[in-house]
Scaffold this motif. Structure first.
Motif, PDB file in Angstrom:
ATOM      1  N   MET A  94       0.923  -1.163   0.049  1.00  0.00           N
ATOM      2  CA  MET A  94      -0.034  -0.122  -0.040  1.00  0.00           C
ATOM      3  C   MET A  94       0.815   1.212  -0.043  1.00  0.00           C
ATOM      4  O   MET A  94       1.757   1.557   0.822  1.00  0.00           O
ATOM      5  N   LYS A  95       0.730   2.112  -0.830  1.00  0.00           N
ATOM      6  CA  LYS A  95       1.307   3.402  -0.909  1.00  0.00           C
ATOM      7  C   LYS A  95       0.404   4.509  -0.819  1.00  0.00           C
ATOM      8  O   LYS A  95      -0.562   4.735  -1.403  1.00  0.00           O
ATOM      9  N   THR A  96       0.954   5.424   0.090  1.00  0.00           N
ATOM     10  CA  THR A  96      -0.122   6.721   0.442  1.00  0.00           C
ATOM     11  C   THR A  96       0.962   7.902   0.191  1.00  0.00           C
ATOM     12  O   THR A  96       1.974   7.915   0.463  1.00  0.00           O
ATOM     13  N   THR A  97       0.209   8.820  -0.598  1.00  0.00           N
ATOM     14  CA  THR A  97       0.979  10.156  -1.200  1.00  0.00           C
ATOM     15  C   THR A  97       0.078  11.128  -0.601  1.00  0.00           C
ATOM     16  O   THR A  97      -1.232  11.337  -0.880  1.00  0.00           O
ATOM     17  N   ARG A  98       0.453  12.110  -0.125  1.00  0.00           N
ATOM     18  CA  ARG A  98      -0.267  13.481   0.351  1.00  0.00           C
ATOM     19  C   ARG A  98      -0.215  14.341  -0.827  1.00  0.00           C
ATOM     20  O   ARG A  98       0.999  14.747  -1.445  1.00  0.00           O
ATOM     21  N   ILE A  99      -1.484  14.485  -1.361  1.00  0.00           N
ATOM     22  CA  ILE A  99      -1.703  15.396  -2.232  1.00  0.00           C
ATOM     23  C   ILE A  99      -1.673  17.029  -2.115  1.00  0.00           C
ATOM     24  O   ILE A  99      -1.191  17.770  -2.889  1.00  0.00           O
ATOM     25  N   ASN A 100      -2.378  17.316  -1.092  1.00  0.00           N
ATOM     26  CA  ASN A 100      -2.434  18.504  -0.463  1.00  0.00           C
ATOM     27  C   ASN A 100      -3.022  18.572   0.958  1.00  0.00           C
ATOM     28  O   ASN A 100      -3.268  17.333   1.291  1.00  0.00           O
ATOM     29  N   THR A 101      -3.067  19.495   1.461  1.00  0.00           N
ATOM     30  CA  THR A 101      -3.711  19.454   3.047  1.00  0.00           C
ATOM     31  C   THR A 101      -5.017  18.927   3.089  1.00  0.00           C
ATOM     32  O   THR A 101      -5.895  19.329   2.325  1.00  0.00           O
ATOM     33  N   GLY A 102      -4.918  17.868   3.688  1.00  0.00           N
ATOM     34  CA  GLY A 102      -6.471  17.135   3.879  1.00  0.00           C
ATOM     35  C   GLY A 102      -6.624  16.224   2.594  1.00  0.00           C
ATOM     36  O   GLY A 102      -7.882  15.735   2.550  1.00  0.00           O
ATOM     37  N   ILE A 103      -5.887  15.944   1.898  1.00  0.00           N
ATOM     38  CA  ILE A 103      -6.005  15.203   0.501  1.00  0.00           C
ATOM     39  C   ILE A 103      -5.014  14.224   0.456  1.00  0.00           C
ATOM     40  O   ILE A 103      -3.773  14.533   0.420  1.00  0.00           O
ATOM     41  N   TYR A 104      -5.314  12.746   0.437  1.00  0.00           N
ATOM     42  CA  TYR A 104      -4.252  11.751   0.265  1.00  0.00           C
ATOM     43  C   TYR A 104      -4.717  10.732  -0.702  1.00  0.00           C
ATOM     44  O   TYR A 104      -5.893  10.710  -0.873  1.00  0.00           O
ATOM     45  N   LYS A 105      -3.748  10.277  -1.539  1.00  0.00           N
ATOM     46  CA  LYS A 105      -3.891   9.459  -2.694  1.00  0.00           C
ATOM     47  C   LYS A 105      -3.496   7.928  -2.039  1.00  0.00           C
ATOM     48  O   LYS A 105      -2.361   7.880  -1.532  1.00  0.00           O
ATOM     49  N   ILE A 106      -4.152   6.846  -2.124  1.00  0.00           N
ATOM     50  CA  ILE A 106      -3.683   5.548  -1.367  1.00  0.00           C
ATOM     51  C   ILE A 106      -3.999   4.638  -2.660  1.00  0.00           C
ATOM     52  O   ILE A 106      -5.051   4.362  -3.215  1.00  0.00           O
ATOM     53  N   ASN A 112      -3.201   0.588  -3.812  1.00  0.00           N
ATOM     54  CA  ASN A 112      -3.238  -0.860  -3.081  1.00  0.00           C
ATOM     55  C   ASN A 112      -3.614  -1.727  -4.172  1.00  0.00           C
ATOM     56  O   ASN A 112      -5.063  -1.692  -4.669  1.00  0.00           O
ATOM     57  N   GLN A 113      -2.923  -2.674  -4.415  1.00  0.00           N
ATOM     58  CA  GLN A 113      -3.353  -3.961  -5.463  1.00  0.00           C
ATOM     59  C   GLN A 113      -3.961  -3.522  -6.732  1.00  0.00           C
ATOM     60  O   GLN A 113      -4.950  -3.871  -7.188  1.00  0.00           O
ATOM     61  N   GLY A 114      -3.346  -2.237  -7.154  1.00  0.00           N
ATOM     62  CA  GLY A 114      -3.863  -1.688  -8.432  1.00  0.00           C
ATOM     63  C   GLY A 114      -5.189  -0.961  -8.356  1.00  0.00           C
ATOM     64  O   GLY A 114      -5.437  -0.529  -9.555  1.00  0.00           O
ATOM     65  N   LYS A 115      -5.700  -0.503  -7.216  1.00  0.00           N
ATOM     66  CA  LYS A 115      -6.654   0.234  -7.182  1.00  0.00           C
ATOM     67  C   LYS A 115      -5.906   1.656  -6.541  1.00  0.00           C
ATOM     68  O   LYS A 115      -5.434   1.545  -5.682  1.00  0.00           O
ATOM     69  N   VAL A 116      -6.854   2.549  -6.916  1.00  0.00           N
ATOM     70  CA  VAL A 116      -6.472   3.922  -6.460  1.00  0.00           C
ATOM     71  C   VAL A 116      -7.628   4.607  -5.711  1.00  0.00           C
ATOM     72  O   VAL A 116      -8.635   4.738  -6.214  1.00  0.00           O
ATOM     73  N   PHE A 117      -7.562   5.066  -4.511  1.00  0.00           N
ATOM     74  CA  PHE A 117      -8.391   5.855  -3.692  1.00  0.00           C
ATOM     75  C   PHE A 117      -7.998   7.141  -3.528  1.00  0.00           C
ATOM     76  O   PHE A 117      -6.800   7.461  -3.307  1.00  0.00           O
ATOM     77  N   GLN A 118      -8.697   8.125  -3.160  1.00  0.00           N
ATOM     78  CA  GLN A 118      -8.544   9.279  -2.568  1.00  0.00           C
ATOM     79  C   GLN A 118      -9.186   9.751  -1.379  1.00  0.00           C
ATOM     80  O   GLN A 118     -10.516   9.318  -1.401  1.00  0.00           O
ATOM     81  N   CYS A 119      -8.493  10.029  -0.487  1.00  0.00           N
ATOM     82  CA  CYS A 119      -9.268  10.308   0.936  1.00  0.00           C
ATOM     83  C   CYS A 119      -8.951  11.748   1.202  1.00  0.00           C
ATOM     84  O   CYS A 119      -8.106  12.389   1.234  1.00  0.00           O
ATOM     85  N   GLU A 120     -10.120  12.514   1.481  1.00  0.00           N
ATOM     86  CA  GLU A 120     -10.466  13.855   1.708  1.00  0.00           C
ATOM     87  C   GLU A 120     -10.994  14.229   2.930  1.00  0.00           C
ATOM     88  O   GLU A 120     -11.822  13.555   3.638  1.00  0.00           O
ATOM     89  N   SER A 121     -10.153  15.156   3.734  1.00  0.00           N
ATOM     90  CA  SER A 121     -10.859  15.792   5.105  1.00  0.00           C
ATOM     91  C   SER A 121     -11.963  16.409   4.711  1.00  0.00           C
ATOM     92  O   SER A 121     -11.755  17.130   4.041  1.00  0.00           O
ATOM     93  N   VAL A 122     -13.090  16.212   5.394  1.00  0.00           N
ATOM     94  CA  VAL A 122     -14.432  17.032   5.075  1.00  0.00           C
ATOM     95  C   VAL A 122     -14.793  17.798   6.292  1.00  0.00           C
ATOM     96  O   VAL A 122     -14.352  17.332   7.655  1.00  0.00           O
ATOM     97  N   GLN A 123     -15.699  18.540   6.173  1.00  0.00           N
ATOM     98  CA  GLN A 123     -16.173  19.232   7.585  1.00  0.00           C
ATOM     99  C   GLN A 123     -16.705  18.386   8.513  1.00  0.00           C
ATOM    100  O   GLN A 123     -17.196  17.104   8.180  1.00  0.00           O
TER     101      GLN A 123
END
Length: 70
Positions: free
Chosen positions: A1-13, A15-26
């Protein structure tokens, strides 16, 4: 699993050929999105909503241990 910080509160993860984006929300939660590829009408792909989680660590846990559900 590879985690990359895109910007403040936004990460690209990745894993196994799938790409996720996790964003901090209100409210302090994290929204998890899955990148879905599409070749229709010249569209390369888009992010689709998966779920909200309490922490970024929760997102990483779900991606690492329940990847087959996506």
């Amino acid at each position: 699993m590879k985690t990359t910080r895109i910007n403040t509160g936004i990460y690209k993860i990745e894993n196994q050929g799938k790409v996720f984006q996790c964003e901090s929300v209100q409210g302090g939660q994290w929204m998890m999105l899955l990148f879905v590829e599409s070749n229709l009408d010249g569209i390369d792909g888009k992010y689709e909503y998966c779920n909200h989680y309490l922490t970024l660590s929760d997102c990483k846990y779900i991606i690492d241990n329940h990847i087959s559900e996506f």
